[in-house]
Design an enzyme around this catalytic site. Sequence first.
Site, PDB file in Angstrom:
ATOM      1  N   HIS A  85       0.818  -1.215   0.000  1.00  0.00           N
ATOM      2  CA  HIS A  85       0.000   0.000   0.000  1.00  0.00           C
ATOM      3  C   HIS A  85       0.848   1.261   0.000  1.00  0.00           C
ATOM      4  CE1 HIS A  85       0.170  -0.187   4.567  1.00  0.00           C
ATOM      5  NE2 HIS A  85       0.225   1.127   4.405  1.00  0.00           N
ATOM      6  N   ASP A 226       0.905  -7.842   2.386  1.00  0.00           N
ATOM      7  CA  ASP A 226       1.029  -6.404   2.106  1.00  0.00           C
ATOM      8  C   ASP A 226       2.516  -6.024   2.037  1.00  0.00           C
ATOM      9  OD1 ASP A 226       0.760  -3.696   1.827  1.00  0.00           O
ATOM     10  OD2 ASP A 226      -0.670  -3.442   3.470  1.00  0.00           O
ATOM     11  N   SER A 645       4.051   2.379   8.169  1.00  0.00           N
ATOM     12  CA  SER A 645       3.757   1.386   7.138  1.00  0.00           C
ATOM     13  C   SER A 645       5.023   1.048   6.365  1.00  0.00           C
ATOM     14  CB  SER A 645       2.697   1.923   6.173  1.00  0.00           C
ATOM     15  OG  SER A 645       1.445   2.012   6.791  1.00  0.00           O
TER      16      SER A 645
END
Length: 710
Positions: A85, A226, A645
Amino acid sequence: MKKIMTLVACLVAVLSARADEGMWLLKLMEEQHLADSLRKAGLRLSPDELYSETKPSLREVVGIFGGGCTGEIVSPEGLVLTNNHCGFSYVHAMSTMDANYLKDGYFAKSRAEELPTPDLTFTFVLRVEDVTKAVDDEARKKKADVYTAQSQSFLEPLAEKLLKKSDLRKKKNLSARIVPYFGGNRFYMFYEQTYTDVRLVANPPYNVAQFGGNSDNWIWPRQNADFAMFRIYADKDGQPAPYDKANRPLQCSKYLPVSLKGIDKGDYTMIMGFPGSTSRYLTASEVKLRTVQNSAVALPGNAQLAFMKQQMDANDSIRLQLEDDYFGLGNVVKNYGGMNESVEKTGLVAKKQTEEAAFRAFAAGAKDPAYDGIIERIDRLCKAYEDTIFDYTLYASVFGQQKLYVPLSAIERFASALESGKQKDIEAARTAFVQAYEAAAGHYDQQINLQTMQLLVPFWQKYARLGLQPSFLQGKDAAAYYEQMYATSIFRNRAAFDAFMKQPTADALRNDPVCKHFEGYNSFIVEQLMPAMQRYSRQRRELDKIYVRGLCEMYDWAKAPDANFTLRMTYGHITDLRPRDAVHYDWRTTLDGMFEKASTTESDYFINEDLRKLYEAGDYGRYAREDGKLPTCFLSNNDITGGNSGSPVMNADGELIGLAFDGNIESLSSDLKFNPALQRCINVDIRYVMFVLDKLGGCRYVFDEMDIRQ
């Protein structure tokens, strides 16, 4: 008084006992007595191995990926791992219906197949310096108030001046940024070097990397891989350079080894990265005000997300067009709504009021008279500006979603050039104007955006609190107003734009309904909302500096500073989650869970067919657990937030065991106050990452350059 002073002591004791809390600036490791806590928690590395500016350390392997994430170096040849992402918008920009690297994924089979990724950068921190005195001296010299001294317009020129005096100044693509800490009571300058040739190596298919979609966002359990892999390239001297076929992989003396040895509950974990923003020094009234802002985003945002998903599920080309916006909006809306729910369920306002009682007791015995009554002053400020802040946020959440848009500066430049009649100016302005159109409006289906605006504007009309109305809507039916704009503007579609560009005129540009609309949009902000917002911001900054300084003194400066997108470390352990009565979540998941969630009707849970074949064959190779199952994700209690992230999750020996990619919805108020019972970091297991690279992607060549420990 004795009871209150006991409360202060208890708060400090709780803080020291909960050493897992905190996004720590390692530059302050000694001052904040962090090394002892790390060793007691299980770390087997020395403090110098974590952070050093003169010796090899983890500082060298973690960097800023793009503009708002973290990435880590995993080979001596500049390989980077981060979240899928995090690379989403860059890969989205590279994708077409014929080569859809988001939906279908991409796996290079050799370095020759690594794809240049436009606009993507990777930034390393070279040095951190305490520049508090320099900032204070400059503020006195320029008579800057508290608000101004923390603004970029003040700090950027000072950073440039200090950079010119540094021994690092001759390095290519070097920049410096000064960042406020502890409410502007301290300032640190970060020397950062940015590489601009970053290439895509591997990106899993969407229904592998983002399995569960927005339905599973902020939710545990998870089974999505991810991650994405990139490589940094440099010139022949190892320095940053624009993309060039002659560039070489960046040579890295320090990189993270990958551990396939497995993990267990209770294992030590640490995460390094660039957490974006926390607000843990707020008063109770400031927490309440934050929930007001959040509701102004979530209210229209949930409706918009439902509409976007409906359109995407019906048409693959629309999905490709909207996917990046949908992904970003979904993350924000679910975060803000979840934060409000968490604030209520955890009784955070009452907890803040308890801390305020302790502060008042501390202030009564402190030497600084500024602490007396500071909480009450903040309370009054928040109450006075609550409606303004709600409307300011709602206005942006509603009217800021319009995609039929070209910057007014580009319109005015082209119009002025046309009026001048100077061919050279006209051609330059024309080129810039076309580029602005293509970037802002040229790639959107404006009929879908028209429906979006007609959906959202009623939220403003119904919920705005101040009773103010932008000029472009006064006395008009909103649906009809937007219908007319989207039907007549020269920007409504490419055919209309191209037709206008054959015989462009300044009058037509300035009188276009889009131009008129955004003149009204901007004037409403500037004239009606911004003056009050500026008054509020200045007063808030001044009061917060006093209150945060007092809190820091009360806690003996042993509390971590708020996150501000600078290099931090958080430590904790692998653990399970018990979010409420009779509910217990295990700390790990397997690929079995993906197929238990599988659906043929809900797009968030569509299964990748190539992965299905591997699952049905049980073909997991060396990445399987001892029981034969494939590990997918795991939980830890590391203190993270947005910006983390892509951050590496490391074990006690500094080996890579996973990538942080999400938090849990039960703990979303942890940005305002850490909650050890609920705070969890959701991580993709590195064994799942390596499995996807190997078995699903056939991306074997990268394994030869990585240090993989079995």
